[in-house]
Design a protein around this motif. Structure first.
Motif, short mmCIF file in Angstrom:
data_model
loop_
_atom_site.label_atom_id
_atom_site.label_comp_id
_atom_site.label_asym_id
_atom_site.label_seq_id
_atom_site.Cartn_x
_atom_site.Cartn_y
_atom_site.Cartn_z
N LYS A 238 0.87 -1.13 -0.14
CA LYS A 238 -0.08 0.03 -0.08
C LYS A 238 0.84 1.32 -0.09
CE LYS A 238 -1.23 0.30 4.93
NZ LYS A 238 -1.10 -0.77 5.70
N GLU A 239 2.13 1.14 0.37
CA GLU A 239 2.79 2.08 0.58
C GLU A 239 3.39 2.74 -0.90
OE1 GLU A 239 3.41 -0.51 2.35
OE2 GLU A 239 3.26 0.28 4.30
N PHE A 240 3.33 1.92 -1.84
CA PHE A 240 3.82 2.25 -3.16
C PHE A 240 2.61 2.64 -3.99
CE2 PHE A 240 7.57 -0.77 -4.11
CZ PHE A 240 8.25 -0.54 -2.82
N LEU A 241 1.31 2.62 -3.43
CA LEU A 241 0.10 3.57 -4.03
C LEU A 241 -0.37 4.61 -3.40
CD1 LEU A 241 -1.32 0.14 -5.89
CD2 LEU A 241 0.21 1.99 -7.04
N GLY A 242 0.60 4.96 -2.26
CA GLY A 242 -0.03 6.18 -1.53
C GLY A 242 0.29 7.70 -1.90
N GLU A 243 0.54 8.32 -0.93
CA GLU A 243 0.68 9.68 -1.12
C GLU A 243 1.95 10.13 -2.03
OE1 GLU A 243 1.36 13.30 1.71
OE2 GLU A 243 0.42 11.42 2.90
N GLY A 244 1.98 11.11 -2.87
CA GLY A 244 3.05 11.26 -3.40
C GLY A 244 3.01 10.78 -5.03
N VAL A 245 2.32 9.46 -5.21
CA VAL A 245 2.40 8.97 -6.29
C VAL A 245 1.20 9.44 -7.22
CG1 VAL A 245 2.32 6.61 -7.46
CG2 VAL A 245 3.49 6.87 -5.24
N GLY A 246 1.79 9.72 -8.55
CA GLY A 246 0.63 10.50 -9.57
C GLY A 246 -0.50 9.38 -9.87
N GLU A 247 -1.47 10.16 -10.15
CA GLU A 247 -2.83 9.48 -10.28
C GLU A 247 -2.26 8.36 -11.56
OE1 GLU A 247 -5.46 8.85 -8.75
OE2 GLU A 247 -4.82 9.70 -7.19
N ALA A 248 -1.91 9.04 -12.59
CA ALA A 248 -1.63 8.15 -14.08
C ALA A 248 -0.76 7.12 -13.77
CB ALA A 248 -1.31 9.05 -15.08
N ALA A 249 0.18 7.32 -12.93
CA ALA A 249 1.20 6.07 -12.38
C ALA A 249 0.34 5.02 -11.85
CB ALA A 249 2.27 6.72 -11.71
N LYS A 250 -0.50 5.50 -10.47
CA LYS A 250 -1.17 4.65 -10.00
C LYS A 250 -2.15 3.79 -10.83
CE LYS A 250 -2.18 7.06 -5.97
NZ LYS A 250 -2.70 7.93 -4.85
N ALA A 396 13.51 12.52 -3.73
CA ALA A 396 12.38 11.99 -3.36
C ALA A 396 11.65 11.18 -4.63
CB ALA A 396 11.24 13.22 -3.35
N ASN A 397 12.32 11.45 -5.96
CA ASN A 397 12.22 10.70 -6.93
C ASN A 397 12.18 9.22 -6.99
OD1 ASN A 397 11.56 11.30 -10.21
ND2 ASN A 397 12.53 13.37 -9.06
N ASP A 398 13.32 9.03 -5.99
CA ASP A 398 13.83 7.55 -6.15
C ASP A 398 13.09 6.81 -5.06
OD1 ASP A 398 15.65 7.92 -8.14
OD2 ASP A 398 16.95 9.03 -6.88
N ILE A 399 12.26 7.31 -4.50
CA ILE A 399 11.30 7.01 -3.05
C ILE A 399 10.92 5.16 -3.48
CG2 ILE A 399 9.19 7.65 -3.67
CD1 ILE A 399 9.58 8.54 -0.47
N LEU A 400 10.60 4.89 -4.66
CA LEU A 400 9.99 3.65 -5.08
C LEU A 400 11.13 2.66 -5.53
CD1 LEU A 400 6.72 5.05 -6.80
CD2 LEU A 400 6.86 3.95 -4.54
N THR A 401 12.31 3.19 -5.93
CA THR A 401 13.31 2.01 -6.33
C THR A 401 14.40 1.93 -5.02
OG1 THR A 401 14.36 4.11 -7.20
CG2 THR A 401 13.27 2.69 -8.50
#
Ligand code: GLN
Length: 446
Positions: A238-250, A396-401
């Motif tokens: 759930k952390e990977f689809l949370g705050e800060g992640v753009g709608e289109a990316a989600k 912060a760009n690399d938060i998911l990697t």
């Protein structure tokens, strides 16, 4: 090889991916390869490849996109460069990057800013930005990048190509100029999953020159590309689809999950509770390791040396002051501080402890699931210049990697849609040394 050089000539004025070209040597090599009988040729035989400029190449300038290494011509090849040669591949040149692999946009290169081929006002990502851009522009079908906190996957996502960060230890780091040795891995960037699997197989394996390379058998990755993912268990944090992640990316991830479900996979939500500490831990640890690794650039041993020194101490100091760019200096200072006697326990040691917690989060999920899926980056490629004055936004760009490197597990980014004409990436994360399953899933989606 000839076609690659033609494409570079035609396009690189716009894309600005290559720092050095190897035309004479590569052309001679290709002509030599023409004489090899067909039955002795493997799947990568005769194909051109571009190599990130932090991988040493004998006789071909290697700068890490830093002024401090300008003019440095290595006297040996990295192990993987030898492996490329064994596969019959032709290295056509060296690719731009953020200086010493520190950055997410290629804007930290001392020499030029590579452009995103989908829209040249935007960055290609980084630090292996040019490795991704050169493949996306069709200059080369294959490239090598390095990934310390996302530097293969994020640019692959931004440029709409396939990028794999293998398990730590899968690929030899001998001849990769070290940024953060406990996180760095070399990996392939390609147009599709099949090419990627072939290239990873060619560069993997234990190496006596790198004591952190792992003695684990290298599978025939291409054999895993059978499209069968029936019964595959997918976890979505759930952390990977949370705050800060753009709608289109989600949305692109949710759509991709439907595609995988339709082929027999199951999807469940999980939690990686320590994800929120990953960025902080990463910047302490990677900067600490960098401050130590980069101490070898002193004006004596490699590349650039200041003209402006009255004694040895001044030679060291002025060489480094003139040779390193701002971002590299920022990290050397941060790392030196974290490792200092008075701050070591509060920063470096604490960050190591957090790293263990993050790794345990992943171990726990992988007890019950085959892969973890999420976006590669929160947004598509940003505009050149948009984040240059704001290092924290850039980080912060690399938060998911970044958490993936801290855990040491493998992950692949594959294209999965567009936002405003710019590609988005889907990230598939796997168990240690299970790149095979990542390729299987990536292929089933592709
Ligand atoms: N962008 C991250 C950084 O600046 C990751 C870089 C990398 O993976 N080499 O450190």
């Amino acid at each position: 090889t000839k076609e690659a050089f033609d494409r570079v000539e035609k396009l690189d004025g716009d894309v600005q991916a290559f720092l050095a070209l190897n035309k004479e040597q590569a052309t001679a090599k290709a002509a030599e390869l023409d004489k090899v009988p067909f039955e002795e040729r493997g799947p990568l035989f005769g194909l051109p490849i571009g190599v990130k400029d932090n991988i040493v190449t004998e006789g071909l300038e290697t700068t890490c996109a830093s002024k401090i290494l300008e003019g440095f011509v290595p006297i040996y090849d990295a192990t993987i460069v030898k492996k490329l040669r064994d596969a019959g591949m032709v290295t056509i040149g060296k690719l731009n990057m953020d200086e010493f692999a520190m950055g997410s946009s290629n804007e930290n290169s001392a020499f030029k800013t590579t452009k995103n081929p989908w829209n040249t006002k935007h960055v290609p990502g980084g630090s292996s930005g040019a490795s991704a851009a050169a493949v996306a522009a069709g200059e080369v079908p294959f490239s090598l990048g390095s990934d310390t906190g996302g530097s293969i996957r994020q640019p692959a996502a931004y440029c709409g190509v396939v990028g794999m960060k293998p398990t730590y230890g899968r690929v030899s780091r001998f001849g990769l100029v070290a940024f953060a040795s406990s996180l760095d891995q070399i990996g392939p960037i390609t147009r599709n999953v099949t090419d990627n699997a072939l290239l990873l197989e060619a560069i993997s394996g234990v190496d006596e020159m790198d004591s952190t390379s792992a003695d684990v058998p290298v599978p025939n990755y291409a054999a895993a590309l059978d499209g069968n993912i029936k019964g595959l268990k997918i976890a979505v944090p759930k952390e990977f689809l949370g705050e800060g992640v753009g709608e289109a990316a989600k949305q692109s991830i949710l759509d991709a999950l439907e595609v995988l479900k339709a082929q027999g996979a199951t999807v469940e939500e999980v939690s990686l509770p320590h994800s929120k500490y990953a960025l902080a831990a990463y910047y302490i640890l990677s900067s600490s390791e960098a401050s130590s690794n980069l101490s070898r650039f002193d004006g004596i041993r490699y590349g650039y040396r200041t003209d402006n020194a009255k004694n040895l101490l001044e030679l060291y100091k002025n060489t480094r002051a003139e040779g390193f760019g701002d971002e590299v200096k920022r990290r050397i200072m941060l790392g030196t501080y974290s490792l200092s006697a008075g701050t070591y326990d509060a920063y470096y040691k604490k960050a190591q402890q957090v790293r263990t917690l993050i790794k345990q989060d992943y171990d726990k999920v992988f007890e019950n699931y085959d892969v973890i899926i999420g976006p590669t980056a929160p947004t598509p490629a940003f505009e050149i210049g948009a984040n240059v004055d704001d290092p924290l936004t850039m980080y912060a760009n690399d938060i998911l990697t970044i958490p993936i490197n801290l855990a040491g597990v493998p992950a692949i980014s594959i294209p999965c849609g567009f936002e405003n004409g710019l590609p988005l990436g889907l990230q598939i994360i796997g168990k240690h040394f299970d790149e095979e399953t990542l390729y299987r899933v990536a292929y089933a989606y592709e």
